[in-house]
Enzyme design. Structure first.
Site, mmCIF file in Angstrom:
data_model
loop_
_atom_site.group_PDB
_atom_site.id
_atom_site.type_symbol
_atom_site.label_atom_id
_atom_site.label_comp_id
_atom_site.label_asym_id
_atom_site.label_seq_id
_atom_site.Cartn_x
_atom_site.Cartn_y
_atom_site.Cartn_z
ATOM 1 C CD GLU A 103 -2.433 -1.607 2.713
ATOM 2 O OE1 GLU A 103 -3.260 -1.710 2.991
ATOM 3 O OE2 GLU A 103 -2.356 -0.041 3.436
ATOM 4 C CB CYS A 136 2.222 7.483 3.847
ATOM 5 S SG CYS A 136 2.778 6.695 5.337
ATOM 6 C CB CYS A 188 5.639 -5.482 10.028
ATOM 7 S SG CYS A 188 6.788 -4.844 11.468
ATOM 8 C CB CYS A 228 2.871 -2.561 16.824
ATOM 9 S SG CYS A 228 4.726 -2.722 16.726
ATOM 10 C CB CYS A 241 0.132 -2.031 13.470
ATOM 11 S SG CYS A 241 0.950 -1.728 12.212
ATOM 12 C CG HIS A 263 2.065 3.427 19.631
ATOM 13 N ND1 HIS A 263 2.247 5.239 19.516
ATOM 14 C CD2 HIS A 263 3.244 2.525 18.538
ATOM 15 C CE1 HIS A 263 2.516 5.079 18.002
ATOM 16 N NE2 HIS A 263 2.922 4.056 17.681
ATOM 17 C CB CYS A 312 0.106 1.283 7.197
ATOM 18 S SG CYS A 312 0.433 0.007 8.605
HETATM 19 S S1 SF4 Z 1 3.261 0.221 13.791
HETATM 20 FE FE1 SF4 Z 1 2.879 -1.936 12.127
HETATM 21 S S2 SF4 Z 1 4.315 -1.934 10.607
HETATM 22 FE FE2 SF4 Z 1 4.976 0.036 12.229
HETATM 23 S S3 SF4 Z 1 6.586 -1.734 13.045
HETATM 24 FE FE3 SF4 Z 1 3.995 -1.958 14.334
HETATM 25 S S4 SF4 Z 1 3.835 -4.032 13.250
HETATM 26 FE FE4 SF4 Z 1 5.367 -3.206 11.668
#
Ligand code: SF4
Length: 342
Positions: free
Chosen positions: A90, A103, A110, A114, A117, A218, A333
């Site tokens: 994306e 972006c 990934c 997280c 996400c 965060h 994302c």
């Molecule tokens: S926020 Fe999402 S894309 Fe960014 S490091 Fe964490 S899991 Fe990976």
């Protein structure tokens, strides 16, 4: 075949010289590609026949095939692209008062996991090559050029993936997009966001002291951060802050902390006060981000954004609430890719 989008002007000059052509030929090709958006070598009318033939035989332009384009009411446009191997990524185009911004994605999926996400729910399949990251910028610039709109002025490396986990390709990408003879976006117009891969900070300070760095923080303490960001179990907040201080000392640049506000998780007034105490001596500002819901989580959007912001402000911390872009489309994302691979 060599992918054109892996080359800076200097690299192309070297390549052409090695193959019996002139140094200035590289600039001619760059002008066609980056100023006139022409990627058909046969249409580059000021090149010699021999050079056109050589380029056709040795170089090509990697393709991104547009699968989906979502346009938000505010003009934010999200693209889902298919790569040559069939993987999907994306890219988002955003319009701000200060210009158009992109972006970009750096990995297919990934591994950082997280919890808030959508990308973290799609495990990493592979790193993107530098040319595949450059291509995202080029594609959107061509799109803007064709629609008589100003080209991209800012790049944020905040799409799918952890950029510092793909350092070599990220570095090459940054060198290509900053090249004045090509895309030409200055270091200070680029921000790379990391979840805190502490061992990479020394490389970053050495290689890109002028490029903006944002930290996905965060949480104000290890207990909360470890619950929502597994990376914190490898490099905790104390280690992260040591690396941040080293960065600031070396670059004299202000760092950005990103803070996604999630209802009942990290958005209390006590969290705001703890966060303020954590960063009070650091040259930074905090970017508060109202969380965009993603599937398969029990998290909810915070109702406490204003109070959290005011608490930070009263504690003397510079903070902003991120302008929400594309809230009527799959703007977090990974959301678009997740939907189209489900
Ligand atoms: S926020 Fe999402 S894309 Fe960014 S490091 Fe964490 S899991 Fe990976």
């Amino acid at each position: 075949m060599l992918n054109f989008f892996n080359y800076t002007l200097k690299d192309l000059q070297t390549l052409l010289l090695e193959n019996g052509f002139k140094k200035f030929n590289a600039q001619q090709v760059f002008d066609w590609v980056y100023k006139k958006f022409q990627t058909d070598f046969t249409q580059m009318t000021n090149l010699s026949k021999a050079l056109v033939v050589w380029l056709q035989e040795h170089m090509y332009f990697s393709g991104l095939s547009e699968q989906v384009k979502q346009v938000s009411k505010d003009g934010t446009t999200k693209f889902l692209f298919k790569l040559e191997d069939g993987n999907q990524i994306e890219t988002v185009l955003m319009h701000f008062d200060y210009g158009n911004s992109i972006c970009v994605t750096t990995q297919v999926g990934c591994n950082m996991g997280c919890k808030f996400c959508a990308s973290g729910q799609l495990k990493k399949i592979r790193n993107l090559e530098a040319c595949e990251i450059v291509m995202q910028v080029y594609y959107l610039n061509k799109y803007l050029y064709t629609n008589n709109q100003p080209l991209i002025r800012n790049i944020v490396v905040m799409g799918i993936g952890e950029p510092l986990d793909n350092y070599e390709n990220l570095s090459r990408f940054l060198n290509i997009v900053r090249d004045d003879h090509g895309i030409g976006i200055g270091s200070r117009k680029i921000t790379v966001s990391t979840c805190g891969l502490v061992p990479r900070f020394d490389d970053w300070i050495r290689d890109f002291p002028q490029v903006g760095l944002a930290i996905s923080l965060h949480a104000p303490n290890d207990t909360i951060r470890s619950q929502i960001m597994p990376i914190n179990q490898a490099y905790n907040i104390s280690q992260l802050m040591q690396a941040v201080n080293k960065y600031i000392k070396a670059t004299n640049r202000r760092i950005t902390f990103e803070y996604i506000l999630i209802d009942g998780v990290n958005d209390s007034i006590a969290c705001a006060q703890e966060l303020a105490a954590l960063v009070k001596d650091i040259l930074c500002y905090i970017n508060l981000i109202p969380w965009n819901p993603v599937n398969n989580t029990t998290f909810k959007r915070s109702q406490n954004v204003r109070e959290f912001y005011e608490t930070l402000r009263k504690c003397g911390i510079t903070a902003t609430v991120r302008q929400e872009k594309g809230s009527d489309i799959d703007s977090s994302c990974g959301q678009l890719r997740a939907k189209h691979e489900a």
